[in-house]
Motif scaffolding. Structure first.
Motif, PDB file in Angstrom:
ATOM      1  N   LYS A 114      34.199 -64.370  67.895  1.00 16.45           N
ATOM      2  CA  LYS A 114      34.097 -65.097  69.161  1.00 16.45           C
ATOM      3  C   LYS A 114      32.835 -65.953  69.237  1.00 16.45           C
ATOM      4  CE  LYS A 114      32.913 -62.534  72.472  1.00 16.45           C
ATOM      5  NZ  LYS A 114      31.523 -63.097  72.478  1.00 16.45           N
ATOM      6  N   THR A 115      31.688 -65.348  68.976  1.00 18.53           N
ATOM      7  CA  THR A 115      30.430 -66.089  69.053  1.00 18.53           C
ATOM      8  C   THR A 115      30.337 -67.122  67.928  1.00 18.53           C
ATOM      9  OG1 THR A 115      29.275 -64.276  70.143  1.00 18.53           O
ATOM     10  CG2 THR A 115      27.919 -65.887  68.995  1.00 18.53           C
ATOM     11  N   THR A 116      30.783 -66.758  66.736  1.00 16.20           N
ATOM     12  CA  THR A 116      30.819 -67.713  65.625  1.00 16.20           C
ATOM     13  C   THR A 116      31.641 -68.931  66.003  1.00 16.20           C
ATOM     14  OG1 THR A 116      30.575 -65.960  63.973  1.00 16.20           O
ATOM     15  CG2 THR A 116      31.539 -68.021  63.222  1.00 16.20           C
ATOM     16  N   THR A 117      32.773 -68.690  66.654  1.00 18.64           N
ATOM     17  CA  THR A 117      33.632 -69.796  67.081  1.00 18.64           C
ATOM     18  C   THR A 117      32.968 -70.627  68.171  1.00 18.64           C
ATOM     19  OG1 THR A 117      35.679 -68.677  66.448  1.00 18.64           O
ATOM     20  CG2 THR A 117      35.840 -70.335  68.196  1.00 18.64           C
ATOM     21  N   SER A 118      32.334 -69.977  69.141  1.00 17.01           N
ATOM     22  CA  SER A 118      31.683 -70.719  70.229  1.00 17.01           C
ATOM     23  C   SER A 118      30.609 -71.663  69.688  1.00 17.01           C
ATOM     24  CB  SER A 118      31.063 -69.738  71.223  1.00 17.01           C
ATOM     25  OG  SER A 118      32.031 -68.905  71.808  1.00 17.01           O
ATOM     26  N   VAL A 119      29.734 -71.125  68.830  1.00 16.54           N
ATOM     27  CA  VAL A 119      28.633 -71.917  68.280  1.00 16.54           C
ATOM     28  C   VAL A 119      29.164 -73.066  67.419  1.00 16.54           C
ATOM     29  CG1 VAL A 119      26.677 -71.872  66.681  1.00 16.54           C
ATOM     30  CG2 VAL A 119      26.974 -70.025  68.354  1.00 16.54           C
ATOM     31  N   ASN A 120      30.087 -72.758  66.534  1.00 15.11           N
ATOM     32  CA  ASN A 120      30.513 -73.760  65.555  1.00 15.11           C
ATOM     33  C   ASN A 120      31.513 -74.767  66.113  1.00 15.11           C
ATOM     34  OD1 ASN A 120      29.038 -73.016  63.043  1.00 15.11           O
ATOM     35  ND2 ASN A 120      30.004 -71.051  63.471  1.00 15.11           N
ATOM     36  N   LEU A 121      32.295 -74.370  67.117  1.00 24.08           N
ATOM     37  CA  LEU A 121      33.125 -75.356  67.810  1.00 24.08           C
ATOM     38  C   LEU A 121      32.234 -76.325  68.575  1.00 24.08           C
ATOM     39  CD1 LEU A 121      35.719 -76.599  68.890  1.00 24.08           C
ATOM     40  CD2 LEU A 121      35.795 -74.776  70.611  1.00 24.08           C
ATOM     41  N   ALA A 122      31.228 -75.794  69.271  1.00 22.48           N
ATOM     42  CA  ALA A 122      30.296 -76.664  70.004  1.00 22.48           C
ATOM     43  C   ALA A 122      29.614 -77.647  69.057  1.00 22.48           C
ATOM     44  CB  ALA A 122      29.259 -75.817  70.738  1.00 22.48           C
ATOM     45  N   ALA A 123      29.146 -77.144  67.913  1.00 20.74           N
ATOM     46  CA  ALA A 123      28.492 -78.016  66.934  1.00 20.74           C
ATOM     47  C   ALA A 123      29.472 -79.041  66.371  1.00 20.74           C
ATOM     48  CB  ALA A 123      27.901 -77.173  65.805  1.00 20.74           C
ATOM     49  N   GLY A 124      30.702 -78.607  66.099  1.00 22.77           N
ATOM     50  CA  GLY A 124      31.710 -79.520  65.573  1.00 22.77           C
ATOM     51  C   GLY A 124      32.037 -80.638  66.538  1.00 22.77           C
ATOM     52  N   LEU A 125      32.132 -80.317  67.823  1.00 23.88           N
ATOM     53  CA  LEU A 125      32.388 -81.353  68.832  1.00 23.88           C
ATOM     54  C   LEU A 125      31.208 -82.307  68.956  1.00 23.88           C
ATOM     55  CD1 LEU A 125      34.074 -79.091  71.545  1.00 23.88           C
ATOM     56  CD2 LEU A 125      35.199 -80.934  70.258  1.00 23.88           C
ATOM     57  N   ALA A 126      29.989 -81.778  68.814  1.00 25.79           N
ATOM     58  CA  ALA A 126      28.799 -82.639  68.862  1.00 25.79           C
ATOM     59  C   ALA A 126      28.777 -83.604  67.683  1.00 25.79           C
ATOM     60  CB  ALA A 126      27.534 -81.775  68.872  1.00 25.79           C
ATOM     61  N   VAL A 127      29.174 -83.127  66.511  1.00 27.64           N
ATOM     62  CA  VAL A 127      29.247 -83.994  65.330  1.00 27.64           C
ATOM     63  C   VAL A 127      30.294 -85.096  65.543  1.00 27.64           C
ATOM     64  CG1 VAL A 127      29.936 -84.045  62.892  1.00 27.64           C
ATOM     65  CG2 VAL A 127      28.371 -82.281  63.704  1.00 27.64           C
ATOM     66  N   GLU A 128      31.315 -84.791  66.333  1.00 25.35           N
ATOM     67  CA  GLU A 128      32.340 -85.789  66.663  1.00 25.35           C
ATOM     68  C   GLU A 128      31.890 -86.695  67.819  1.00 25.35           C
ATOM     69  OE1 GLU A 128      35.317 -86.376  65.142  1.00 25.35           O
ATOM     70  OE2 GLU A 128      34.714 -84.928  63.608  1.00 25.35           O
ATOM     71  N   GLU A 129      30.592 -86.660  68.101  1.00 27.07           N
ATOM     72  CA  GLU A 129      29.948 -87.544  69.081  1.00 27.07           C
ATOM     73  C   GLU A 129      30.371 -87.258  70.525  1.00 27.07           C
ATOM     74  OE1 GLU A 129      30.470 -91.566  67.705  1.00 27.07           O
ATOM     75  OE2 GLU A 129      28.922 -91.319  66.179  1.00 27.07           O
ATOM     76  N   LYS A 130      30.597 -85.980  70.810  1.00 22.11           N
ATOM     77  CA  LYS A 130      30.837 -85.528  72.175  1.00 22.11           C
ATOM     78  C   LYS A 130      29.606 -84.781  72.673  1.00 22.11           C
ATOM     79  CE  LYS A 130      35.029 -87.084  72.185  1.00 22.11           C
ATOM     80  NZ  LYS A 130      35.409 -88.261  73.038  1.00 22.11           N
ATOM     81  N   LYS A 131      29.264 -84.980  73.931  1.00 22.54           N
ATOM     82  CA  LYS A 131      28.152 -84.243  74.532  1.00 22.54           C
ATOM     83  C   LYS A 131      28.634 -82.840  74.892  1.00 22.54           C
ATOM     84  CE  LYS A 131      27.170 -87.264  77.753  1.00 22.54           C
ATOM     85  NZ  LYS A 131      26.472 -87.932  78.888  1.00 22.54           N
ATOM     86  N   VAL A 132      27.949 -81.835  74.337  1.00 24.21           N
ATOM     87  CA  VAL A 132      28.433 -80.457  74.453  1.00 24.21           C
ATOM     88  C   VAL A 132      27.333 -79.533  74.964  1.00 24.21           C
ATOM     89  CG1 VAL A 132      29.543 -78.543  73.248  1.00 24.21           C
ATOM     90  CG2 VAL A 132      29.932 -80.884  72.451  1.00 24.21           C
ATOM     91  N   LEU A 133      27.706 -78.677  75.912  1.00 24.14           N
ATOM     92  CA  LEU A 133      26.828 -77.608  76.372  1.00 24.14           C
ATOM     93  C   LEU A 133      27.463 -76.274  75.997  1.00 24.14           C
ATOM     94  CD1 LEU A 133      24.391 -76.515  78.036  1.00 24.14           C
ATOM     95  CD2 LEU A 133      25.919 -76.533  80.036  1.00 24.14           C
ATOM     96  N   LEU A 134      26.724 -75.446  75.285  1.00 22.22           N
ATOM     97  CA  LEU A 134      27.159 -74.083  74.977  1.00 22.22           C
ATOM     98  C   LEU A 134      26.518 -73.140  75.984  1.00 22.22           C
ATOM     99  CD1 LEU A 134      28.509 -71.924  73.224  1.00 22.22           C
ATOM    100  CD2 LEU A 134      26.500 -72.005  71.721  1.00 22.22           C
TER     101      LEU A 134
END
Length: 261
Positions: free
Chosen positions: A16-36
């Motif tokens: 769960k936490t691995t997914t939260s962190v890495n999905l957030a990072a992945g969306l940021a790399v796709e140039e989306k502003k993300v808050l975890l």
């Protein structure tokens, strides 16, 4: 308007936490502003994003219990479009301190309301339980992402979570949708992983995401270095899978996909 995705499963150890962190990072790399948003008192999403532990730092606890402004709490990370609303063990006290308050289930939703439009995505890492913090997270969320470890009891755990989800929809958040069920810790070398994956796809159909997260040593190592896998080892299978997941989530938005339970 930003979209809030709660990452939840009452079972621990499912990624769960691995997914939260890495999905957030992945969306940021796709140039989306993300808050975890780290809504787990263990604070692993906070440290896994590169935020060092500190007893003096204000956290989600201060925002939910003491109404501290979020601009005094949210922290930047190594990735330019990735921010964190941190947590620590004090957040466990929120379960007790909020229990007597009116509309306590809406506390996190109201806390995030002022900043929701600034971000494209807000990812909430929920505790591995169905307590008040998780209920707050699901009440605040637009959709639910459920990581499921490819193991024997996976179906049983999802059934329990969906029962809770159905009740929560009736009482607190009728608009909550299913972002998807995410197969994690998939080991292509074992018959068990493939059998569980097939059972879940047969039972839940398109609610099971196409992306599958493999067992990966580099992915397991990354949190100890305080880095999302994309920063720790971009060439790993773990990084490739979470980049694929971010793209799949973005594709949901482009297609206007909304899933029911």
């Amino acid at each position: 308007m930003g979209k809030i995705i709660a990452v939840a499963n009452q079972k621990g150890g499912v990624g769960k936490t691995t997914t939260s962190v890495n999905l957030a990072a992945g969306l940021a790399v796709e140039e989306k502003k993300v808050l975890l948003v780290d809504a787990d008192p263990q604070g692993n999403a906070t440290s896994g994003s590169g935020i060092e532990r500190s007893v003096s730092r204000k956290t989600l606890y201060n925002a939910m219990v003491q109404d501290e402004p979020l601009e005094n709490i949210i922290l930047s990370t190594e990735l330019p479009l990735f921010w964190v609303l941190p947590a620590d063990k004090n957040l466990a006290g929120a379960e007790i301190e909020l229990v007597e308050q009116e509309k306590r289930e809406y506390k996190l939703k109201n806390t995030l309301k002022s900043i929701k439009d600034f971000y494209d995505y807000i990812i909430i890492d929920c505790p591995p339980s169905l307590g008040l913090l998780t209920v707050n997270s699901l009440t605040a969320a637009d959709s639910l992402l459920v990581p499921i470890q490819c193991e024997y009891f996976a179906l049983e755990g999802v059934t329990e979570l969906f029962d809770t989800l159905a009740h929560l929809r009736r009482v607190l958040n009728p608009q909550l949708t299913i972002e998807g069920l995410l197969l994690t810790m998939y080991d292509e070398r074992t018959n068990l992983s493939s059998a569980v994956a097939q059972d879940l796809r047969d039972f839940y159909g398109t609610q099971v995401l196409e992306t599958v997260i493999p067992r990966n040593v580099r992915l397991a190592e990354a949190p100890s270095y305080g880095k999302p896998i994309i920063l720790y080892d971009i060439r790993s299978k773990g990084a490739a899978s979470y980049i694929k997941l971010a793209k799949e989530i973005l594709n949901h938005e482009q297609k206007g996909i909304r899933k029911g339970a």
